[in-house]
Design an enzyme around this catalytic site. Sequence first.
Site, PDB file in Angstrom:
ATOM      1  N   ARG A 154       0.850  -1.193   0.000  1.00 26.40           N
ATOM      2  CA  ARG A 154       0.000   0.000   0.000  1.00 26.40           C
ATOM      3  C   ARG A 154       0.886   1.244   0.000  1.00 26.40           C
ATOM      4  O   ARG A 154       1.546   1.544   0.994  1.00 26.40           O
ATOM      5  CB  ARG A 154      -0.934   0.023   1.205  1.00 26.40           C
ATOM      6  CG  ARG A 154      -1.772   1.307   1.271  1.00 26.40           C
ATOM      7  CD  ARG A 154      -2.988   1.209   2.165  1.00 26.40           C
ATOM      8  NE  ARG A 154      -2.671   1.088   3.577  1.00 26.40           N
ATOM      9  CZ  ARG A 154      -3.570   1.234   4.562  1.00 26.40           C
ATOM     10  NH1 ARG A 154      -4.841   1.490   4.248  1.00 26.40           N
ATOM     11  NH2 ARG A 154      -3.224   1.091   5.819  1.00 26.40           N
ATOM     12  N   ASP A 434      -3.906   2.986  14.294  1.00 27.86           N
ATOM     13  CA  ASP A 434      -3.054   3.555  13.259  1.00 27.86           C
ATOM     14  C   ASP A 434      -3.544   4.963  12.967  1.00 27.86           C
ATOM     15  O   ASP A 434      -4.335   5.522  13.733  1.00 27.86           O
ATOM     16  CB  ASP A 434      -3.011   2.667  12.012  1.00 27.86           C
ATOM     17  CG  ASP A 434      -4.357   2.571  11.296  1.00 27.86           C
ATOM     18  OD1 ASP A 434      -5.314   3.276  11.682  1.00 27.86           O
ATOM     19  OD2 ASP A 434      -4.456   1.785  10.327  1.00 27.86           O
TER      20      ASP A 434
END
Length: 526
Positions: A154, A434
């Site tokens: 990603r 996160d």
Amino acid sequence: MDGPSGPRFTEILTPEALDFLGSLHARFDARRRSLLAARGAFRETIAAGRLPDFPPETRSVREGSWTVPPPPADLEDRRVEITGPVDRKMIINALNSGARVYMADFEDAHSPTWTATVTGQVNLWDAVRRRISYESPDGRAYRLADRTATLLVRPRGWHLEERHARADGLALSASLFDFGLYFFHNARELLSRGTGPYFYLPKIEHYLEARLWNDVFRASEAALGVPRGAIRATVLIETLPAAFQMDEILYELREHSAGLNCGRWDYLFSFIKQFRDDPTSRFPDRARLTMDTGFLTAYSHLLVQTCHRRGAHAMGGMAAQIPIKGDPVANAEAIAKVVADKEREVRAGHDGTWVAHPGLVPIAAAVFDREMRGPNQIHIPRSFPPIGPAELLAVPPGPITADGVHRNARVALLYLTAWLGGNGCVPIDHLMEDAATAEIARTQLWQWVHHGARLEDGRPIDVALVHAELARELERHRAEAETEAERATAETAAALLEEVITRPALEEFITRYAYPSLGDAPESGA
């Protein structure tokens, strides 16, 4: 390039690789900047009191009978995917975890220091060639198992830039930097090993942004002599505008499409941002915004329905719980929540799910093994109630509690402190946090303060209350910090949060706002 040098950086930042990045920048960066400047139309519709709708100009795409190509063999079964940052130990543990897929993350689980970012590329180069190893300070050695997960990467989103890499006086797109280096060094090697260059694409807000990615993919394949369609990309539907353009996003990627994913945490963050100008929209505590809430159920069902109609994977999202050592009762409760979440996903038709901890791989896999007999559910018909704008945009009611304010202040401060210190994936109170969850936390605080929300006991949520909560968490963190540098980082994080929560306009991304304050910390786990 003006970042500090590190071990083996010259193997990654070669003249040929930099020329490739320069060509991507020259060809696509102006278009990227133009698309970013065009963001905001969806929010403006809400601010004007109108209900957003599916784009009228793409009705023929939504009503067409097209499909995407079938997945490559190593992406046919994606029942459990593990995600995490690109440090060496994490890469080895994730690839060995028993998950079908590992998503190596340069985005929300990554603190984008120059050292960690380039070292991450070194680590992936080694992993692709099965040369990666790691020895911990206590002497334990880590090596790849014979059978490993399929690797996806990603890159950072279109909105971010890599300040240490410049061309024509401009910072390079972080998306093109992360994608370009990985693709240039590894695409042909991956294909020679029977796999391919596979990606997750974050933070897309419009189908034209997906079209840009598709054009980048075609140009990159042509430049390296890689077969067209070798790249496969799964798009995270993690912004509210993208939820209204799922068909279009799959269509724009065409031969590169590999499905869509319910990026639930960023989706909540985006939802709050899009409703920032509506004083009547005051979301309740984050803990109450579970996937069985009406608007999130509609989003999940629409994603499954759309993907399966087009022959694509419909991936579920992340359960934030992690195993709890030393407390069997609390651990059992956490695992029960994970099981319930994965049962909901597989029964809704999702073809796979995410976990953030290797200990959860067998738990999630057991649910999908029991409920999903084949490699996926793409061809299993399902019937859902009609899903339109009203269902997708129904802001859920619910109270705002003092604990909700406290938890938002705590998560935002602890996460941003860790991120500024070089760690982008942080366990906080037995949840893996996160950037997405930190973004929800600080955005909710901004929304509550600026729209005059009140706690369920009637007290106003104002700047003084938020300041007090941040100060309390800062004092606790200062007391627990081991070094003066850690205490200074926490103070910087608290000051940044105070700024973005009290400013009249909502800051789009805390990671972009705080990026100039990010030092160059060493790679975590190196």
